[in-house]
Write a protein that holds these residues in place. Structure first.
Motif, PDB file in Angstrom:
ATOM      1  N   LEU A  57      60.652  42.423  57.756  1.00 54.67           N
ATOM      2  CA  LEU A  57      60.669  42.332  59.223  1.00 54.67           C
ATOM      3  C   LEU A  57      59.321  42.736  59.819  1.00 54.67           C
ATOM      4  CD1 LEU A  57      64.213  43.803  60.013  1.00 54.67           C
ATOM      5  CD2 LEU A  57      63.484  41.436  60.303  1.00 54.67           C
ATOM      6  N   LYS A  58      58.634  43.676  59.164  1.00 53.99           N
ATOM      7  CA  LYS A  58      57.344  44.140  59.687  1.00 53.99           C
ATOM      8  C   LYS A  58      56.242  43.092  59.536  1.00 53.99           C
ATOM      9  CE  LYS A  58      56.089  47.629  61.075  1.00 53.99           C
ATOM     10  NZ  LYS A  58      55.878  48.012  62.510  1.00 53.99           N
ATOM     11  N   LEU A  59      56.510  42.019  58.783  1.00 55.50           N
ATOM     12  CA  LEU A  59      55.549  40.914  58.710  1.00 55.50           C
ATOM     13  C   LEU A  59      55.596  40.051  59.966  1.00 55.50           C
ATOM     14  CD1 LEU A  59      56.179  39.738  55.023  1.00 55.50           C
ATOM     15  CD2 LEU A  59      54.168  40.985  55.849  1.00 55.50           C
ATOM     16  N   LEU A  60      56.696  40.139  60.712  1.00 57.96           N
ATOM     17  CA  LEU A  60      56.918  39.235  61.849  1.00 57.96           C
ATOM     18  C   LEU A  60      56.152  39.583  63.127  1.00 57.96           C
ATOM     19  CD1 LEU A  60      60.786  38.661  61.504  1.00 57.96           C
ATOM     20  CD2 LEU A  60      58.921  37.232  60.624  1.00 57.96           C
ATOM     21  N   PRO A  61      55.938  40.872  63.474  1.00 59.20           N
ATOM     22  CA  PRO A  61      55.335  41.178  64.786  1.00 59.20           C
ATOM     23  C   PRO A  61      54.040  40.448  65.091  1.00 59.20           C
ATOM     24  CG  PRO A  61      56.224  43.169  63.828  1.00 59.20           C
ATOM     25  CD  PRO A  61      56.373  42.111  62.788  1.00 59.20           C
ATOM     26  N   MET A  62      53.206  40.203  64.086  1.00 59.32           N
ATOM     27  CA  MET A  62      51.971  39.453  64.311  1.00 59.32           C
ATOM     28  C   MET A  62      52.255  38.114  64.999  1.00 59.32           C
ATOM     29  SD  MET A  62      48.656  38.822  63.758  1.00 59.32           S
ATOM     30  CE  MET A  62      47.966  39.670  62.335  1.00 59.32           C
ATOM     31  N   PHE A  63      53.334  37.464  64.569  1.00 55.57           N
ATOM     32  CA  PHE A  63      53.632  36.108  65.049  1.00 55.57           C
ATOM     33  C   PHE A  63      54.573  36.084  66.248  1.00 55.57           C
ATOM     34  CE2 PHE A  63      52.994  36.238  60.453  1.00 55.57           C
ATOM     35  CZ  PHE A  63      51.844  35.466  60.342  1.00 55.57           C
ATOM     36  N   ILE A  64      55.537  37.006  66.298  1.00 52.31           N
ATOM     37  CA  ILE A  64      56.546  36.942  67.365  1.00 52.31           C
ATOM     38  C   ILE A  64      56.286  37.919  68.508  1.00 52.31           C
ATOM     39  CG2 ILE A  64      58.289  36.127  65.745  1.00 52.31           C
ATOM     40  CD1 ILE A  64      59.548  38.891  65.754  1.00 52.31           C
ATOM     41  N   ILE A  65      55.292  38.824  68.337  1.00 54.64           N
ATOM     42  CA  ILE A  65      54.982  39.769  69.412  1.00 54.64           C
ATOM     43  C   ILE A  65      53.521  39.654  69.836  1.00 54.64           C
ATOM     44  CG2 ILE A  65      54.822  42.216  70.043  1.00 54.64           C
ATOM     45  CD1 ILE A  65      57.181  42.749  68.187  1.00 54.64           C
ATOM     46  N   VAL A  66      52.602  39.803  68.860  1.00 50.85           N
ATOM     47  CA  VAL A  66      51.174  39.816  69.193  1.00 50.85           C
ATOM     48  C   VAL A  66      50.703  38.467  69.736  1.00 50.85           C
ATOM     49  CG1 VAL A  66      48.847  40.122  68.280  1.00 50.85           C
ATOM     50  CG2 VAL A  66      50.697  41.627  67.523  1.00 50.85           C
ATOM     51  N   MET A  67      51.005  37.394  69.012  1.00 52.13           N
ATOM     52  CA  MET A  67      50.513  36.073  69.445  1.00 52.13           C
ATOM     53  C   MET A  67      51.118  35.612  70.769  1.00 52.13           C
ATOM     54  SD  MET A  67      49.991  34.021  65.862  1.00 52.13           S
ATOM     55  CE  MET A  67      48.751  34.597  64.685  1.00 52.13           C
ATOM     56  N   PRO A  68      52.436  35.758  71.004  1.00 52.95           N
ATOM     57  CA  PRO A  68      52.948  35.435  72.349  1.00 52.95           C
ATOM     58  C   PRO A  68      52.297  36.282  73.440  1.00 52.95           C
ATOM     59  CG  PRO A  68      54.754  35.518  70.787  1.00 52.95           C
ATOM     60  CD  PRO A  68      53.544  36.013  70.062  1.00 52.95           C
ATOM     61  N   GLY A  69      51.965  37.535  73.112  1.00 57.11           N
ATOM     62  CA  GLY A  69      51.260  38.370  74.084  1.00 57.11           C
ATOM     63  C   GLY A  69      49.878  37.822  74.395  1.00 57.11           C
ATOM     64  N   MET A  70      49.192  37.320  73.367  1.00 57.49           N
ATOM     65  CA  MET A  70      47.875  36.714  73.581  1.00 57.49           C
ATOM     66  C   MET A  70      47.991  35.409  74.365  1.00 57.49           C
ATOM     67  SD  MET A  70      46.303  37.430  69.773  1.00 57.49           S
ATOM     68  CE  MET A  70      44.590  37.002  70.105  1.00 57.49           C
ATOM     69  N   ILE A  71      49.068  34.660  74.089  1.00 52.70           N
ATOM     70  CA  ILE A  71      49.285  33.398  74.810  1.00 52.70           C
ATOM     71  C   ILE A  71      49.545  33.669  76.291  1.00 52.70           C
ATOM     72  CG2 ILE A  71      50.883  31.436  75.056  1.00 52.70           C
ATOM     73  CD1 ILE A  71      51.137  31.443  71.992  1.00 52.70           C
ATOM     74  N   SER A  72      50.173  34.807  76.595  1.00 55.94           N
ATOM     75  CA  SER A  72      50.460  35.134  77.996  1.00 55.94           C
ATOM     76  C   SER A  72      49.174  35.293  78.801  1.00 55.94           C
ATOM     77  CB  SER A  72      51.299  36.406  78.095  1.00 55.94           C
ATOM     78  OG  SER A  72      50.515  37.549  77.756  1.00 55.94           O
ATOM     79  N   ARG A  73      48.050  35.532  78.109  1.00 58.81           N
ATOM     80  CA  ARG A  73      46.766  35.594  78.807  1.00 58.81           C
ATOM     81  C   ARG A  73      46.324  34.198  79.243  1.00 58.81           C
ATOM     82  NH1 ARG A  73      42.159  39.377  78.315  1.00 58.81           N
ATOM     83  NH2 ARG A  73      40.278  38.295  79.002  1.00 58.81           N
ATOM     84  N   ILE A  74      46.769  33.199  78.486  1.00 60.60           N
ATOM     85  CA  ILE A  74      46.404  31.812  78.795  1.00 60.60           C
ATOM     86  C   ILE A  74      47.326  31.236  79.870  1.00 60.60           C
ATOM     87  CG2 ILE A  74      46.080  29.501  77.798  1.00 60.60           C
ATOM     88  CD1 ILE A  74      45.795  30.914  75.054  1.00 60.60           C
ATOM     89  N   LEU A  75      48.618  31.537  79.776  1.00 61.70           N
ATOM     90  CA  LEU A  75      49.574  30.990  80.731  1.00 61.70           C
ATOM     91  C   LEU A  75      50.674  32.014  80.995  1.00 61.70           C
ATOM     92  CD1 LEU A  75      52.172  30.070  78.723  1.00 61.70           C
ATOM     93  CD2 LEU A  75      50.517  28.318  78.118  1.00 61.70           C
ATOM     94  N   TYR A  76      51.373  31.845  82.078  1.00 57.27           N
ATOM     95  CA  TYR A  76      52.479  32.747  82.409  1.00 57.27           C
ATOM     96  C   TYR A  76      53.754  32.187  81.810  1.00 57.27           C
ATOM     97  CZ  TYR A  76      55.947  35.397  84.955  1.00 57.27           C
ATOM     98  OH  TYR A  76      57.007  36.198  85.286  1.00 57.27           O
ATOM     99  N   THR A  77      54.320  32.907  80.916  1.00 52.65           N
ATOM    100  CA  THR A  77      55.522  32.468  80.194  1.00 52.65           C
ATOM    101  C   THR A  77      56.774  32.891  80.947  1.00 52.65           C
ATOM    102  OG1 THR A  77      54.318  32.784  78.141  1.00 52.65           O
ATOM    103  CG2 THR A  77      56.668  32.516  77.937  1.00 52.65           C
TER     104      THR A  77
END
Length: 498
Positions: free
Chosen positions: A193-213
């Motif tokens: 489960l600890k492998l997932l945060p990079m993809f399901i938490i960090v990257m969506p957070g970075m995407i939120s800088r590009i657009l409002y989700t």
């Protein structure tokens, strides 16, 4: 964990110290940071006042933690894990659908520069708010990086040793496992489960800088599930530490009912102190919660990691060495932490005036230094004082882990006195309680039925079953193979994103 140190070294001062320090760390890092982040999210999502949001969050969390105990925490944590993972995957899918491919995501993120970089009438350096050039790399410059790679590899490993291997919140769940294979399987599942945060938490957070989700309602439920899961675990473990390692030193012969009520009352006190600490969290490390939590942990956690590591792998370490190692480590860590709080951590816009010799060393590098200093003091003092005879160390350290000899615990006399007192105690109330009393006992978790009195042979058999660490060969191989696969995947991910 404090009980292990008591059996390993004897005496009470290390046990009490570790319990108190763990509770302080819970307040400074886990509880206050969780409360603050959850309240901010609720405030932004549904427009509530920050402290009203905090009260609502805590009221829901405390209700089932107080009434249900560890069992309720484990069941709700399991359910909330599914909510968190599924909700985060949905968010990740929507986020990448909006932004495009991974390559497009990388390109757009680096171009997501804020249009307004002024603060009042002051012109601000735009570089303070532009994405870092190493945003997509895990291993960053050893000097200029916000998480320098030597600190990431060695410093965070020390903090991980403290948290994942010696922290009551984690270890208490492992001790609740049915057998050793279940414990190992649980840890490996956690690793996957600890492998997932990079993809399901960090990257969506970075995407939120590009657009409002969007997905406000879904993310609200995911965030609440995550926070309540974390808070309930901390509350339960903090209650255990307080009642078993501190309250029993104040009250020599408390009843089970008194211990449970003391634990509930302490939880309320803990919540109050944590709420009062929220404004400090809000201003620390420029509002970067991850940096705040890791920095506080770097100042207080490494001496504990050093003591446990040496307690297990070096049987020559004794009580005096462990105690003075913890004291020197505490004073060194507090000197950095207090100075940093006094000067303020500053930010890119408004740097701190803290002297470089104190605050200029990255907190992860400081963790490495603090771990080394603590380990040296522990070993030096231990080798200058008398060793603990092996008869007290069977199955308490690595070299004697397979010993079949009978161990004489350093706290054997105290444990015998406790057993004698238990045998002397009579049943508290023989008459049937009234309806109101029954309801009160049920709410507070005090209505547990007393089991049949066991004979000495039955008690020995039960103890043998509870302490048995043997494994069925099939399942032992399954979990061990998965452990190797997990490590391989983790190494690959580090190399790919390095």
């Amino acid at each position: 964990m404090p009980e292990y140190l008591k059996k390993r070294f004897g005496g009470k001062r290390i046990q009490v110290y570790l319990s108190v320090l763990s509770l302080i760390l819970y307040i400074f890092t886990k509880i206050s940071a969780d409360i603050f982040s959850g309240a901010v999210f609720i405030q932004l999502a549904i427009g509530l006042n920050l402290y009203v949001a905090i009260i609502i969050l805590l009221a829901i969390t405390a209700l089932y933690t107080i009434t249900g105990g560890l069992a309720a925490v484990i069941y709700t944590d399991t359910l909330q894990t599914f909510i968190m993972v599924v909700g985060s995957f949905i968010l990740m899918g929507f986020a990448f659908h909006e932004v495009g491919s991974y390559d497009t995501f990388m390109q757009k993120y680096m171009e997501a520069i804020p249009s307004n970089v002024s603060y009042g009438n002051t012109t601000i350096d735009a570089s303070c708010y532009t994405p870092r050039k190493d945003s997509f790399h895990i291993f960053r410059d050893a000097v200029t990086g916000d998480l320098p790679w030597p600190g990431l590899i060695f410093g965070l490993t020390i903090l991980a040793l403290w948290y994942w291997c010696t922290d009551q919140v984690i270890v208490q769940r492992c001790l609740s496992g049915k057998n050793m294979s279940h414990v190992k399987a649980g840890c490996i599942t956690c690793g996957y489960l600890k492998l997932l945060p990079m993809f399901i938490i960090v990257m969506p957070g970075m995407i939120s800088r590009i657009l409002y989700t969007g997905l406000r309602g879904l993310m609200l439920s995911v965030m609440l599930a995550s926070l309540m899961s974390s808070l309930t675990s901390i509350f339960n473990s903090a209650s255990t530490l307080f009642t078993m390692d501190i309250y029993t030193k104040i009250r020599s012969r408390p009843s089970e009912k008194e211990l449970m009520l003391a634990g509930r009352a302490f939880m309320l006190l803990l919540i109050g102190i944590s709420i009062a600490w929220v404004p400090v969290v809000q201003s620390a490390q420029s509002g970067q919660l991850f940096d705040y939590i890791q920095s506080i942990t770097s100042y207080l956690g490494p001496p504990i990691a050093a003591v446990f590591l040496l307690a297990v792998f070096c049987k020559r370490v004794n009580e005096q060495g462990a105690f003075w190692g913890l004291m020197v480590g505490l004073l060194t860590g507090l000197s950095r932490m207090i100075t940093e709080f006094a000067y303020g951590t500053g930010s890119c816009v408004s740097p701190s005036n803290c002297p470089f010799i104190i605050c200029g060393i990255h907190y992860l590098y400081f963790a490495i230094i603090l771990f080394g200093v603590s380990a040296i003091v522990i070993l030096a003092v231990s080798y200058m004082t008398k060793p603990i005879p092996d008869v007290h160390l069977y199955r308490l350290c690595w070299s004697l882990r397979n010993s079949k000899e009978q161990r004489i615990d350093l706290d054997a006399e105290e444990e015998q006195n406790k057993d004698d007192e238990k045998h002397k105690e009579s049943v508290e109330e023989s008459e049937e309680p009234g309806c109101c009393k029954k309801a009160y006992n049920w709410f507070c978790g005090l209505d547990q039925q007393k089991g049949p009195k066991l004979s000495k042979e039955e008690e020995e058999a039960l103890k043998q079953k509870l302490t048995d660490t043997s494994e069925v060969p099939l399942w032992r191989n399954v979990v061990n193979i998965n452990g190797i696969i997990l490590l391989t995947v983790a190494v690959f991910c580090h190399a790919y994103f390095a």
